[in-house]
Design a protein around this motif. Structure first.
Motif, short mmCIF file in Angstrom:
data_model
loop_
_atom_site.label_atom_id
_atom_site.label_comp_id
_atom_site.label_asym_id
_atom_site.label_seq_id
_atom_site.Cartn_x
_atom_site.Cartn_y
_atom_site.Cartn_z
N LEU A 209 0.82 -1.22 0.00
CA LEU A 209 0.00 0.00 0.00
C LEU A 209 0.85 1.26 0.00
O LEU A 209 0.50 2.26 -0.63
CB LEU A 209 -0.92 -0.02 1.22
CG LEU A 209 -2.11 0.93 1.25
CD1 LEU A 209 -3.07 0.64 0.10
CD2 LEU A 209 -2.84 0.84 2.59
N VAL A 210 1.98 1.23 0.72
CA VAL A 210 2.92 2.34 0.75
C VAL A 210 4.34 1.76 0.64
O VAL A 210 4.56 0.59 0.94
CB VAL A 210 2.79 3.17 2.04
CG1 VAL A 210 1.42 3.79 2.16
CG2 VAL A 210 3.11 2.34 3.26
N PRO A 211 5.32 2.57 0.23
CA PRO A 211 6.69 2.06 0.03
C PRO A 211 7.47 1.96 1.33
O PRO A 211 8.32 2.81 1.64
CB PRO A 211 7.30 3.09 -0.92
CG PRO A 211 6.61 4.37 -0.56
CD PRO A 211 5.19 3.99 -0.20
N LEU A 212 7.23 0.92 2.11
CA LEU A 212 7.93 0.76 3.38
C LEU A 212 9.39 0.35 3.18
O LEU A 212 9.70 -0.39 2.25
CB LEU A 212 7.24 -0.32 4.21
CG LEU A 212 5.86 -0.02 4.77
CD1 LEU A 212 5.28 -1.29 5.39
CD2 LEU A 212 5.92 1.10 5.80
N PRO A 213 10.27 0.79 4.07
CA PRO A 213 11.62 0.22 4.10
C PRO A 213 11.53 -1.15 4.77
O PRO A 213 10.50 -1.52 5.33
CB PRO A 213 12.39 1.20 4.97
CG PRO A 213 11.36 1.71 5.92
CD PRO A 213 10.07 1.79 5.14
N PRO A 214 12.59 -1.94 4.76
CA PRO A 214 12.58 -3.20 5.50
C PRO A 214 12.32 -2.94 6.99
O PRO A 214 12.93 -2.07 7.59
CB PRO A 214 13.97 -3.78 5.27
CG PRO A 214 14.47 -3.10 4.03
CD PRO A 214 13.87 -1.73 4.04
N LEU A 215 11.42 -3.73 7.56
CA LEU A 215 11.11 -3.62 8.99
C LEU A 215 11.45 -4.95 9.65
O LEU A 215 10.91 -5.99 9.27
CB LEU A 215 9.63 -3.29 9.20
CG LEU A 215 9.16 -1.92 8.69
CD1 LEU A 215 7.65 -1.78 8.86
CD2 LEU A 215 9.89 -0.79 9.41
#
Length: 375
Positions: A209-215
């Motif tokens: 849905l959104v461009p997350l970084p690695p979590l």
């Protein structure tokens, strides 16, 4: 399906989501907070009786945020008539240049600390053994996390917010620049904005849905150790261990800790726990890490009984830089990746999330989501 029309849906009833609901409701916004678990649950990162409060950071943006948070914690105490922040003073000690960086940053921000000789620190706080230099900051202290959550949610409700526990969100869909649908069981919420502050579940809800970084989600394993004396004061503390010391001792990282009235002295390694799925945790301490933590307590915490302890289990959700994610894409506001050092900032983060939802005002660029590079 039952359909609801609201201004903002907040997903996640931990510290950040609860603070966002409070700040949004305070601005007259029609807001509903959806939390998947029961009130007072222990499955996330915002439970327990103690969290460190400190302003000793190397980065000016975090110092500013901590000082804002201190003011807002006091505001929350005033309106809720609940004591949340106790200033005990805080110490950083160790043989690394990190302490110089902390001291210089605090002084530049107008919040200077004080250098203490180890002997003077021992006289003030004999429960700790000090490694090299000691940097004292009077603004360090302790937050009561459980009471903070209760106060935040109670004030949000008092101002008109709706708080619903045991209401897991199953999907979030963007319907336009000012339209989003949030599905929770048989309920569908249509809103102008959604604030997602779901902790270890952020990637499960926001992936794609959104461009997350690695979590990276880990199960952290601090412990409460029994103090040998009840009349000894404890500051909040961070022991900065250099690489050579870590290699020589087998300790896993630097150590943080603080006194927790009624429970003992909390101590733990920072960000060293095993990677977990937040829906599939055993909540059990990893034996080797617990053994090493007890060895640390035996060596560096002379004021506790290293053989009398209660393990704790919580999650960290960590970004590659350990910086927070506080940003907005269309109608989706993201609060994630607080990396084990976020709770002290809770009310200030709530203000930022309200700004993002209502005006789109963004905080420091270091908190931004990844942006696609130009072709």
């Amino acid at each position: 399906m039952t359909r609801h029309e609201v201004d903002v849906v907040v997903v996640g009833g931990g510290g950040m989501g609860s603070a966002a609901a409070w700040r949004l409701a305070d601005r007259g916004v029609d807001v509903v907070l959806l939390e998947r678990f029961e009130a007072g649950h222990v499955r996330g990162a915002s439970h327990g009786a103690s969290r460190i409060f400190r302003v000793s950071y190397a980065e000016p943006v975090y110092i500013r945020l901590a000082r804002e948070a201190e003011r807002l914690w006091r505001e929350l105490e005033d309106v809720s008539d609940v004591s949340l922040l106790t200033l005990t003073g805080g110490v950083d000690h160790g043989r690394t240049a990190d302490l110089d960086v902390l001291a210089e940053a605090a002084e530049a921000a107008g919040a200077p600390g004080e250098w203490l000789a180890p002997e003077e620190a021992t006289e003030r706080w004999p429960g700790l053994r000090y490694d090299g230099r000691v940097l004292f900051h009077p603004a360090g202290g302790r937050l009561h996390a459980d009471d903070a959550l209760s106060a935040l949610q109670a004030q949000a409700v008092r101002l008109g917010a709706v708080v619903r526990h045991e209401t897991p969100v199953t999907s979030i869909a963007v319907r336009g620049d000012d339209a989003v649908e949030v599905v929770a069981g048989e309920d569908v919420y249509r809103a102008k904005r959604v604030v997602v502050a779901a902790g270890a579940w952020a990637e499960k809800l926001l992936g794609g849905l959104v461009p997350l970084p690695p979590l990276r989600v880990t199960q952290e394993q601090p412990a409460h150790f029994t103090p040998l004396r009840d009349d000894v004061a404890w500051p909040s503390f961070v022991h900065h261990l250099d690489g050579e010391t870590l290699k020589a001792t087998g300790f896993l990282s630097g150590v943080y800790g603080l006194g927790t009235p009624g429970e003992g002295v909390k101590a733990g390694f920072h960000g060293t726990g095993p990677v977990v799925d937040p829906d599939d945790r055993d909540f059990q301490p990893e034996p080797a890490q617990l053994r090493i933590l007890r060895e640390y307590a035996r060596t560096w915490l002379p004021g506790v009984d290293a053989d009398a302890f209660t393990p704790i289990s919580c999650t960290y959700t960590t970004t590659p830089t350990s910086d927070f994610i506080l940003d907005r894409v269309g109608p989706v506001v993201v609060a994630a990746g607080f990396s084990g050092h976020g709770f002290k900032f809770v009310p200030a983060v709530g203000r930022i999330l309200a700004d993002l939802a209502l005006t789109g005002e963004r905080p420091d660029a270091r908190f931004a989501l990844p942006r696609p590079s130009a072709a």
